[in-house]
Design a protein around this motif. Structure first.
Motif, mmCIF file in Angstrom:
data_model
loop_
_atom_site.group_PDB
_atom_site.id
_atom_site.type_symbol
_atom_site.label_atom_id
_atom_site.label_comp_id
_atom_site.label_asym_id
_atom_site.label_seq_id
_atom_site.Cartn_x
_atom_site.Cartn_y
_atom_site.Cartn_z
ATOM 1 N N ILE A 90 7.976 -2.347 1.253
ATOM 2 C CA ILE A 90 6.738 -2.243 2.098
ATOM 3 C C ILE A 90 6.104 -0.947 1.824
ATOM 4 N N ARG A 91 6.857 0.034 1.924
ATOM 5 C CA ARG A 91 6.348 1.531 1.594
ATOM 6 C C ARG A 91 5.725 1.499 0.221
ATOM 7 N N THR A 92 6.199 0.758 -0.615
ATOM 8 C CA THR A 92 5.570 0.556 -1.906
ATOM 9 C C THR A 92 4.242 -0.193 -2.102
ATOM 10 N N THR A 93 4.192 -1.215 -1.112
ATOM 11 C CA THR A 93 3.174 -1.874 -0.728
ATOM 12 C C THR A 93 1.842 -1.027 -0.216
ATOM 13 N N CYS A 94 2.407 -0.196 0.832
ATOM 14 C CA CYS A 94 1.264 0.806 1.408
ATOM 15 C C CYS A 94 0.861 1.619 -0.002
ATOM 16 N N ILE A 95 1.661 2.265 -0.487
ATOM 17 C CA ILE A 95 1.284 3.455 -1.483
ATOM 18 C C ILE A 95 0.274 2.773 -2.518
ATOM 19 N N GLN A 96 0.598 1.405 -2.752
ATOM 20 C CA GLN A 96 -0.426 0.909 -4.012
ATOM 21 C C GLN A 96 -1.610 0.795 -3.590
ATOM 22 N N GLN A 97 -1.913 0.692 -2.314
ATOM 23 C CA GLN A 97 -3.391 0.566 -1.586
ATOM 24 C C GLN A 97 -4.010 1.546 -1.445
ATOM 25 N N THR A 98 -3.249 2.897 -1.497
ATOM 26 C CA THR A 98 -4.013 4.149 -0.962
ATOM 27 C C THR A 98 -5.156 4.602 -1.978
ATOM 28 N N GLN A 99 -5.041 4.207 -3.229
ATOM 29 C CA GLN A 99 -6.353 4.371 -4.120
ATOM 30 C C GLN A 99 -7.516 3.775 -3.613
ATOM 31 N N HIS A 100 -7.493 2.515 -3.190
ATOM 32 C CA HIS A 100 -8.720 1.917 -2.573
ATOM 33 C C HIS A 100 -9.125 2.467 -1.186
ATOM 34 N N PHE A 101 -8.245 2.838 -0.371
ATOM 35 C CA PHE A 101 -8.690 3.549 0.864
ATOM 36 C C PHE A 101 -9.454 5.028 0.282
ATOM 37 N N ASP A 125 -13.866 8.304 4.822
ATOM 38 C CA ASP A 125 -13.364 8.836 6.391
ATOM 39 C C ASP A 125 -12.003 8.550 6.888
ATOM 40 N N LEU A 126 -11.314 7.631 6.155
ATOM 41 C CA LEU A 126 -9.908 7.597 6.340
ATOM 42 C C LEU A 126 -8.819 8.090 5.305
ATOM 43 N N ILE A 127 -9.472 9.322 4.515
ATOM 44 C CA ILE A 127 -8.530 9.824 3.791
ATOM 45 C C ILE A 127 -7.461 10.954 4.189
ATOM 46 N N LYS A 128 -7.792 11.458 5.439
ATOM 47 C CA LYS A 128 -7.251 12.388 5.997
ATOM 48 C C LYS A 128 -5.781 11.689 6.686
ATOM 49 N N ASP A 129 -5.984 10.664 7.201
ATOM 50 C CA ASP A 129 -4.873 9.912 7.681
ATOM 51 C C ASP A 129 -4.112 9.286 6.529
ATOM 52 N N ILE A 130 -4.798 8.763 5.297
ATOM 53 C CA ILE A 130 -3.947 8.322 4.254
ATOM 54 C C ILE A 130 -3.271 9.614 3.553
ATOM 55 N N LEU A 131 -3.648 10.652 3.617
ATOM 56 C CA LEU A 131 -2.930 11.817 2.926
ATOM 57 C C LEU A 131 -1.829 12.203 3.706
ATOM 58 N N ASP A 132 -1.920 12.207 4.926
ATOM 59 C CA ASP A 132 -0.723 12.732 5.802
ATOM 60 C C ASP A 132 0.295 11.780 5.552
ATOM 61 N N GLN A 133 0.006 10.576 5.192
ATOM 62 C CA GLN A 133 1.188 9.528 4.680
ATOM 63 C C GLN A 133 1.663 9.825 3.502
ATOM 64 N N ILE A 134 0.946 10.005 2.661
ATOM 65 C CA ILE A 134 1.341 10.402 0.958
ATOM 66 C C ILE A 134 1.970 11.757 0.916
ATOM 67 N N LYS A 135 1.694 12.635 1.779
ATOM 68 C CA LYS A 135 2.462 13.902 1.834
ATOM 69 C C LYS A 135 3.940 13.800 2.039
ATOM 70 N N VAL A 136 4.128 12.720 3.050
ATOM 71 C CA VAL A 136 5.576 12.307 3.237
ATOM 72 C C VAL A 136 6.112 11.431 2.237
ATOM 73 N N ARG A 137 5.423 10.566 1.979
ATOM 74 C CA ARG A 137 5.843 9.795 0.969
ATOM 75 C C ARG A 137 6.119 10.272 -0.514
ATOM 76 N N GLN A 138 5.388 11.237 -1.024
ATOM 77 C CA GLN A 138 5.805 11.962 -2.101
ATOM 78 C C GLN A 138 6.956 12.606 -2.323
ATOM 79 N N HIS A 139 7.796 12.794 -1.180
ATOM 80 C CA HIS A 139 9.181 13.247 -1.286
ATOM 81 C C HIS A 139 10.089 12.043 -0.767
ATOM 82 N N ASP A 140 9.735 10.750 -0.991
ATOM 83 C CA ASP A 140 10.496 9.716 -0.550
ATOM 84 C C ASP A 140 11.731 9.678 -1.169
#
Length: 1525
Positions: free
Chosen positions: A323-334, A340-355
């Protein structure tokens, strides 16, 4: 079906013949065609008489005829009947209507093939039904849904890409009213539509998929409630229909949202519950659906459903990796579609880059790089930072993808663009440095990746040579210092591989000689330069066989690594070799890949002779101002351009061959910029060995220029000019004589070329030692030493800073620094200690160090310049120590003073001295004993410095171990190479630490423990290289010797033994499981540090205070993992025992067998037994100790107060205090040097905090006897500690216990088992016990008494004594510190107080002997020491007076011993109360065991955190040292 109508009543249109069953097929078809034409032309007004005909056509005779044309024509006629008779058709019965429309549906299947001959008639039927809306009649039927389902399924099944848009339109015109005008839409009909919108129909029948979307768009309002009901049943009620749609429910939601989002307004909120489902598969499907829906371009779903959006963001932290992989794979489209959604997405990527899951981290990298490839400008600095951080990932796969992605971006947007976008240049500017910084990784995979990226991304090798060199120059001048260093290191490594291949080919060519060069060592060295994934050892052997058998292959390799190979030729050779390798049998892929990688590393793909010509031309134009664009990019571009040429000249000197190149170099030498001129001189030194032959005109112009620079240039120019003369000149003597005569007159401080003359003189002495030996010696002795170094001509500007920039250093200090370098260069030229020149120079440097850089102690030089002088003196000693002839004459006191520079009060001195020490150690030029200096790195107050010094230790240990493995011939010099032999040097160095006053001083012992573990940790963390038995025997052997520096000093010997006990305790407390290894050779001790081992006496006594703490730290990543059942409480006092099972192939010696308490015999007294130690008969390879006149002790440096303050003794003074020289402080403490308030505070330190009565909590319980396994001996830690269980000696009222006997050792150490043996070692951890104030005073008095009774009558300190400034202790009461009120006029030195005056006020002795730190330079005069005779006036106060003297400046002060010391290896110490063995951790086993092999852990932030935790636990404070006169 209706019955047949009588033919007499049927009326036919004009021209139409009668239809009957008797007519033949062909005739029937002709008649039906005529009738169809008649109906087609008939209007609604002419339908009165044709109702019987209509009913006649709807009979089975024609509707079920076996000929398809008959059926088709009948259908067309009936369809026209509906048109003609509209709105009231002649068919009244529902069954008949149903059958007619089912008949229509069957005939419409003929539309499937648009190329069929009868397609037009089928199309007419469709068109007719569409226009008339005939199927609307069925809405009123009871079974209409069956007709509609059949019709819809037919249309969706027959429609394909061959049909025209009219066909689809007519179908939609038929179907749409059936939905919009119907009262109910069945689920079966709904599924017949929706099934075309999901896989596999969506892909296989795209026309039907499009028509289904169009149908839903047309009927969205009418179909919405039915769709909502459908999804409500599916999602909320869980009703699953047996159809294809139910398994694609989320895909269907996505498609419907694409077509008509309004349909799903009530469905979308229901998905929030599915996002929180307990089923992983369901959560994954919903997450994938919402990710696509939210990220669609122009989607407003996130803003319209905020709660659902926030719930979706929570899936980035889902427990499921998928599920985490599914979310990350769609981030490029966001990122691309929704800024306008980049901030919310980058907050999640910041955590997931240390997954923790590497696949998620990899998807983060790939998603961000995909964004950068599609929309480079949409990448923000934060996104690039995430990718940049992943270049340091622990997995190489992720590091590779991140770095390659950044390199591809840099190449596409900057390198390949003639005019790159300024915004992208700013964003991606870090990439070039980051790529080279990656070369600092330790793995070969990373380094080879950087090498490949240089040739592919940064400087593409396919580009034309002129453009390639321009790119290379532009790249280099923009690199930072670390990247420049990595670039040079890369060229060095590739050059090493190139040389190894040349040597390998040469060895094959010389295989027929009598003594051919060895081949296997070359292959082993080559294999170490490749990653293990390529299996280099296996495939290099195969490639070596090919080289042996193929002479042409050897010629190609020789040409490839030869000096005349060009880039074009190298490319042809590489292709030919790879074609040959590709045809080789067996494991083609792996061998091909290895050889391809090897050829890429040795082939000159970037530079050749032609490329160097272009590069030199580019640099010349840049210096001439033609390349102004490069100057605008970075400052100092000209210097970096010449520096690039210098780097290339080191590794490709043969490419510098044209006369134009050397003419340009002459221009560089004449440049006004001294740095450019200096770099050009170094290039000429590297490339001009044949200049006088190849280009005599350039040579004749160069030599006078070199002579002139040696006379009048800058110091660096003079240095490299003389080196260039040594390399290029034919007549060196004439040129050097000319220079020497000129510089003699320039040795005047008023001369403008003063510094240049000193530097030139030093290099003449080093490079040409035989030309002017007597003259140089006279200049050095009469001028350099006496007039320059020993005199201070100028007064330094007063400052409290300890360091200053280079441009603020006075010329006199610069001259002194160069003078010390001159002395070293002179000795390096002599290469022998003739006339004791080396001894005198070392003595001079030593005095500079112990005097804080002020050689004559005139006090005219300020602190920053003193720091530079003592730093230079230390570096000069290290340089001399690299020469064996001078390393042997460095005495122990000089070495100890040199070592203390690692704890210098100035940070820059510590930093630069450590770097210089590391440079000598890592190159194996410095002797092994100098590695022991790094142990003092544990005292550094900076955490970063401690971590760096620990890395230095690890690198040196690994370097030496690898060197021994790679060079079998080095086995005979193990004493000089094996890093384990650093332990004796470390023990001796720490035993002579100036802060270590007494072996009973717990604070000093804790500090030494940290220093010892600082060295032992990297020595023992690689268990495959750690021999516990060898190391323990070495330490035990040291306890059988005496300190060779002062063998008759009982206190010094005890301090050395105490350090040995700390080392043994650390081996037990810090180690995990211990694997015993057989000791194949006896440890050797250095003769110049220790006396010979006494074989007639075993020193088994522990010299540590009772309950000295050894924290049982588990090794990170090791195998010493204790489970809960291994730790048992054995007493009320909290003492625990940890059971460790040791597997061993050697016998386990138990010198003190232990039995359970209830099974023991009554206590008996035994006499003292002596035994021989196991370490007898060692042989030392070290030289005998050298002595010099520096061993004469200087005068004491105590500066007592003239008048003691009349203050009553406080509790803080009466209570036992930390020694004033225990200089430990936290890293955050600010150190104030020479502060009078601080020194007075040192005299009045507060007593330590109470220990909470831990002394009363001694261990009382006994652990139960563990049942031993068959063939297994049990060894317990309590066997070796006499705490409360030892057998008392005769007259043992003092509590001293009996040492293990020789008989016991002999009985337990004789057998050796054939199989693996196991020992159980029980480790007791006792709580630290506090000492009462009265007890502390008693111990302090006994300690001082024992020290004074064991030393000679000389009252002067050792020459190695160096005072260190003490930082404020954390427990000091800062509010009670007195303020300095002494005026400068009153700062005069008074003679020390006499013993009689000291005895009158014992409580004030500390203040009487305290020096004043703020005396002016003019008042720095030494007073004579107190006479020894006065020391015996008041015996009751002598101890306190001596303690105060020790704290106020001298290392030791002692009186003649009251009785002669015992002869023998060591005098057994008197029974002192502080040595009562009550603690369980102070005395350790004599057995040999070691930890099992553990995974090697990196010396990273975890190690630093571990040591920091230890410090906090022990309340140990870091310290820096300042020397005082």
């Amino acid at each position: 079906m209706a019955k047949n109508i009588q033919h007499s009543k049927i009326v036919y249109p004009p021209g139409c013949k009668e239809l009957s069953e008797d007519v033949g097929k062909d005739e029937l078809i002709r008649r039906l065609k005529v009738l169809a034409r008649a109906f087609q032309d008939m209007g609604q007004d002419d339908n009165d008489s044709y109702a019987p005909l209509a009913l006649h056509l709807a009979t089975d005779t024609y509707m079920e005829h076996n000929n398809k044309d008959v059926r088709l024509l009948t259908a067309c006629c009936i369809a026209d009947v509906f048109r003609v008779f509209a709105p009231e058709a002649p068919y009244k019965e529902q069954d008949q209507i149903k059958e007619i429309f089912m008949f229509f549906i069957q005939q419409l299947r003929g539309l499937e093939d648009p190329e069929a001959p009868s397609f037009k008639r089928y199309f007419y039927l469709l068109e007719n039904l569409s226009w008339v809306k005939s199927f609307n009649i069925c809405i009123e039927l009871d079974e209409s849904h069956e007709i509609f389902c059949a019709l819809f399924k037919l249309f969706f099944s027959i429609l394909n890409e061959k049909h025209t848009s009219k066909v689809k339109t007519f179908m939609l015109d038929i179907m749409s009213p059936l939905i919009t005008e119907a009262d109910f839409v069945s689920q079966e009909l709904l599924e017949a539509i929706l099934v075309n919108m999901v896989d596999p129909n969506k892909i296989q029948r795209k026309a039907a998929f499009i028509m289904a979307k169009d149908l839903i768009k047309r009927t969205s309002t009418s179909i919405e409630p039915y769709i909502q009901t459908f999804f409500n049943n599916m999602l909320m009620l869980g009703k699953q229909a047996d159809s294809e749609v139910s398994s694609h429910i989320y895909e269907l939601i996505y498609e419907l949202n694409q077509v008509a989002p309004s349909i799903l307004l009530a469905v979308i909120p229901q998905l929030e519950f599915k996002l929180k489902s307990n089923e992983e598969g369901e959560r994954k499907s919903v997450t994938k659906l919402l990710a696509k829906m939210f990220s669609e371009r122009e989607s407003t779903l996130a803003s319209d459903n905020k709660a659902l959006w926030l719930c979706f963001l929570g899936r980035f932290n889902d427990i499921s990796v998928a599920i985490r992989t599914t979310c990350i794979q769609q981030t490029q489209h966001f990122i691309i579609n929704h800024p306008d959604l980049i901030k919310d997405i980058l907050d999640q990527i910041k955590v997931r880059q240390h997954d923790p899951e590497e696949s998620v981290r990899l998807d983060v990298v790939n998603s961000l790089l995909a964004v950068a490839r599609k929309e480079p400008k949409s990448m923000t600095a934060e996104m690039l930072q995430f990718v940049k951080e992943r270049t340091l990932d622990k997995r190489f796969k992720i590091r590779r993808e991140a770095l390659l992605g950044l390199g591809a971006l840099y190449k596409a947007n900057i390198v390949d663009k003639e005019a790159p976008d300024s915004e992208l240049v700013e964003k991606l500017g870090f990439v070039k440095n980051k790529v080279f910084h990656h070369y600092y990784q330790n793995t070969n995979e990373d380094r080879m990746l950087v090498e490949r990226m240089l040739n592919v991304h940064l400087v593409p090798y396919q580009k034309p040579v002129a453009e390639r060199m321009k790119k290379l120059l532009s790249l280099y001048i923009q690199l930072d210092d670390h990247a420049v260093k990595a670039f040079s290191e890369m060229l060095k490594c590739r050059n090493n591989v190139r040389q190894l291949m040349a040597q390998l080919v040469d060895a094959h060519d010389r295989a027929n000689e009598v003594s051919p060069p060895p081949i296997m060592p070359k292959l082993a060295q080559l294999a170490r330069t490749f990653p293990d994934t390529l299996k280099p050892q296996e495939y290099l052997k195969k490639f070596n066989i090919m080289l042996k058998d193929d002479a042409r292959l050897r010629l190609q390799i020789k040409a490839l690594v030869g000096p005349s190979c060009t880039c074009k030729k190298a490319e042809e050779i590489v292709k030919e070799i790879l074609r040959k390798i590709g045809c080789a049998p067996g494991a083609i892929g792996a061998l091909y890949q290895l050889v391809k990688t090897l050829l890429e590393r040795i082939a000159p793909v970037m530079v050749d002779s032609l490329a160097i010509d272009h590069l030199v031309l580019e640099v010349s134009e840049m210096m001439a101002g033609v390349q102004e664009d490069m100057d605008a990019v970075v400052d100092g571009a000209e210097q970096k351009g010449v520096q690039l040429l210098l780097v290339l000249s080191h590794y490709f000197p043969s490419y510098f061959e044209s006369v134009e190149i050397f003419e340009n170099f002459l221009t560089f030498v004449r440049n006004d910029d001294d740095i450019i001129s200096d770099l050009a001189l170094q290039i000429l030194t590297n490339t001009g060995t044949k200049l006088h032959i190849d280009h005599p005109d350039v040579y004749s112009s160069l030599v006078p220029l070199l002579i002139n620079l040696a006379k009048f240039g800058s110091p660096r120019q003079a240095k490299h000019a003389l080196r260039c003369i040594n390399t290029l000149c034919i007549n060196k003597e004439q040129a050097v004589t000319n220079i020497f005569e000129s510089i003699q007159s320039a040795l005047d401080p008023e001369n403008a070329n003063y510094l240049t003359a000193i530097v030139s003189l030093g290099h003449i002495a080093q490079l040409f030692p035989d030309l002017f030996p007597n003259e140089i010696k006279r200049i050095i002795s009469k001028y350099i030493v006496k007039e320059l170094l020993m005199k201070d001509r100028t007064q330094g500007e007063t400052t409290e800073e300890s360091w200053c920039p280079d441009h603020l250093v006075s010329e006199e200090t610069q001259a002194k620094v160069q003078a010390m370098k001159l002395l070293v260069r002179w000795l390096l030229g002599l290469k022998s200690n003739t006339s004791n020149s080396g001894t005198s120079t070392l003595r001079l440097l030593y005095v500079v160090i112990i005097h804080d850089g002020d050689l004559m102690e005139n006090g005219l030089t300020n602190k920053p310049e003193l720091s530079r002088l003592r730093l230079q003196a230390g570096c000069c000693m290290l340089k001399l120590a690299e020469e064996p002839c001078y390393a042997d004459i460095i005495v122990k006191e000089q070495f100890q003073a040199l070592a203390l520079m690692l704890n210098d009060v100035c940070y820059q001195v510590r930093l630069r001295f450590a770097n210089r020490l590391q440079k000598g150690l890592i190159s194996l030029k410095l002797p092994l004993e100098y590695m022991s200096i790094l142990c003092l790195g544990a005292n550094d107050p900076s955490k970063d410095r401690r971590l760096q010094l620990k890395q230095f230790l690890t690198q040196n240990i690994n370097k030496r171990r690898d060197y021994i493995k790679q060079n079998p011939s080095a086995r005979g010099r193990m004493f000089y190479l094996l890093p384990d032999y650093v332990i004796p040097y470390t023990i001796h160095l720490l035993a002579h630490d100036p802060d270590f006053k007494s072996y009973e001083d717990i604070d000093s012992l804790k500090s030494l423990k940290e220093c010892l573990w600082f060295v032992m940790d990297p020595l023992t963390h690689r268990h495959e290289d750690y021999n516990y038995a060898f190391l323990r025997r070495m330490i035990e052997n040291i306890k059988q010797t005496k300190d060779a520096q002062c063998p008759d000093d009982e206190s010094a010997n005890k301090k050395m033994y105490a350090v040995c006990d700390i080392a043994i305790g650390l081996m037990h407390a810090k180690a995990g499981n211990i694997t015993l290894k057989e000791v194949t050779q006896e440890p050797v001790l250095p003769r110049k540090l220790f006396t010979a081992i006494d074989k007639n006496y075993s020193n088994l006594q522990s010299y540590l205070p009772k309950d000295f703490p050894f924290e049982s730290k588990r090794r990170i990543g090791g195998t010493a993992h204790y489970s809960s059942n291994e730790v048992k409480k054995v007493s009320a006092g909290g003492t625990t025992t940890t059971e460790i099972v040791v597997l061993s192939h050697a016998p386990v010696v138990n010198p003190l067998p232990r039995t359970p308490l209830d099974q023991r015999d009554p206590k008996t007294r035994k006499g003292k037994l002596h035994t021989k130690n196991v370490g007898e008969g060692f042989d030392s390879d070290s030289q005998s100790p050298k002595h010099s006149d520096t061993e004469e002790a200087p005068k004491p440096r105590g500066r007592p107060r003239k008048h003691p303050l009349p203050v009553k003794p406080t509790k803080a003074e009466a209570a036992p205090t930390r020694p004033a020289t225990s200089r430990r402080a936290k890293a955050k403490v600010v150190y104030e040097e020479e502060d009078e308030e601080e020194e007075e505070e040192e005299q009045e330190e507060l007593p330590p905090a109470p220990k909470q009565q831990k002394q009363q909590k001694a261990a009382a319980g006994r652990p139960k006897q563990q049942s031993a396994k068959a063939g297994v001996k049990q060894t317990k830690m309590d066997d070796f500690s006499p705490k409360g269980r030892g057998r008392a000696l005769n007259g043992g009222s003092s509590g001293e216990k009996l040492a293990p006997s020789a008989k016991t050792l002999g009985q337990k150490g004789t057998g050796r088992g054939s199989g693996a043996q196991a020992a159980v070692v029980k480790r007791f951890v006792a709580s630290p016990t506090a000492v009462s104030p009265g007890r502390s005073r008693m111990l302090g008095a006994e300690s001082d008494d024992s020290m004074s009774s064991s030393k000679g009558g000389d009252d002067r300190p050792s020459p190695a004594v160096v005072r260190r400034l003490k930082p404020p202790m954390l427990r000091e009461n800062m509010m009670t510190r007195p303020s300095p009120t002494k005026s400068p006029a009153s700062r005069k030195r008074s003679p020390p107080s006499s013993p009689s005056s000291a005895s009158t006020s014992p409580s004030h002795i500390k203040k009487m002997t305290r020096p004043s730190p703020t005396k002016s330079p003019a008042s720095r005069k030494r007073s004579p020491p107190s006479s020894p005779s006065s020391a015996s006036t008041s015996p009751s106060h002598i101890k306190k007076a001596k303690l105060a003297s020790s704290e106020s400046g001298s290392e030791r002060s002692w009186s003649p011993p009251s009785q002669p010391a015992k002869r023998g290896p060591v005098s057994r110490p008197e029974p002192i109360k502080s040595n009562m063995r009550i603690g369980r951790r102070s005395f350790v086993s004599n057995g040999t065991s070691d930890g099992e092999e553990a995974p090697e852990s990196s010396q990273s932030a975890s190690t630093a955190q571990q040591s920091q935790d230890e410090d906090e636990g022990n309340n140990v404070k870091r310290k820096i040292r300042a020397r005082r006169k």
